[in-house]
Design a protein around this motif. Structure first.
Motif, PDB file in Angstrom:
ATOM      1  N   LYS A  10      -2.828   9.786  -5.212  1.00 64.47           N
ATOM      2  CA  LYS A  10      -4.198   9.595  -5.700  1.00 64.47           C
ATOM      3  C   LYS A  10      -4.421   8.148  -6.118  1.00 64.47           C
ATOM      4  N   GLY A  13      -4.857   6.189  -3.078  1.00 64.97           N
ATOM      5  CA  GLY A  13      -6.183   6.513  -2.545  1.00 64.97           C
ATOM      6  C   GLY A  13      -7.284   5.772  -3.285  1.00 64.97           C
ATOM      7  N   ILE A  62     -11.300  12.525  -4.645  1.00 67.96           N
ATOM      8  CA  ILE A  62      -9.883  12.131  -4.728  1.00 67.96           C
ATOM      9  C   ILE A  62      -9.258  12.745  -5.981  1.00 67.96           C
ATOM     10  N   ALA A  65      -8.430  16.343  -5.442  1.00 65.95           N
ATOM     11  CA  ALA A  65      -7.535  16.656  -4.328  1.00 65.95           C
ATOM     12  C   ALA A  65      -6.210  17.231  -4.822  1.00 65.95           C
ATOM     13  N   ILE A  71      -6.932  13.985   0.161  1.00 69.74           N
ATOM     14  CA  ILE A  71      -7.189  12.588  -0.192  1.00 69.74           C
ATOM     15  C   ILE A  71      -7.661  11.831   1.041  1.00 69.74           C
TER      16      ILE A  71
END
Length: 77
Positions: A10, A13, A62, A65, A71
């Motif tokens: 994450k 991301g 995100i 997720a 993601i």
């Protein structure tokens, strides 16, 4: 077996999201920062607002997720 740290994924991301957002902001930032007569700063600010909403939604996706695939989907890759 490969184990993916979802929190780290994450974080990565979000870094990608920030870079994408910065790239989209760049042309509008130049118009607003330069204050060039004849350019439409109001339109540039409206475009920036739309970009903020787009990336805020992406940030929420995100954060929600549960898998790396989610993601990637949130990032549109």
């Amino acid at each position: 077996m490969i184990v993916i740290n979802i929190d780290k994924a994450k974080s990565i991301g979000h870094g990608i999201r920030r870079a994408m957002r910065e790239e989209e902001f760049a042309p509008h930032d130049k118009v607003i920062a330069a204050q060039i007569p004849g350019t439409d700063a109001v339109a540039a600010e409206a475009a920036r607002a739309a970009i903020r909403v787009k990336y805020a939604d992406m940030q929420t996706a995100i954060d929600a997720a549960a898998t790396p695939e989610e993601i990637k989907t949130a990032l549109g890759v």
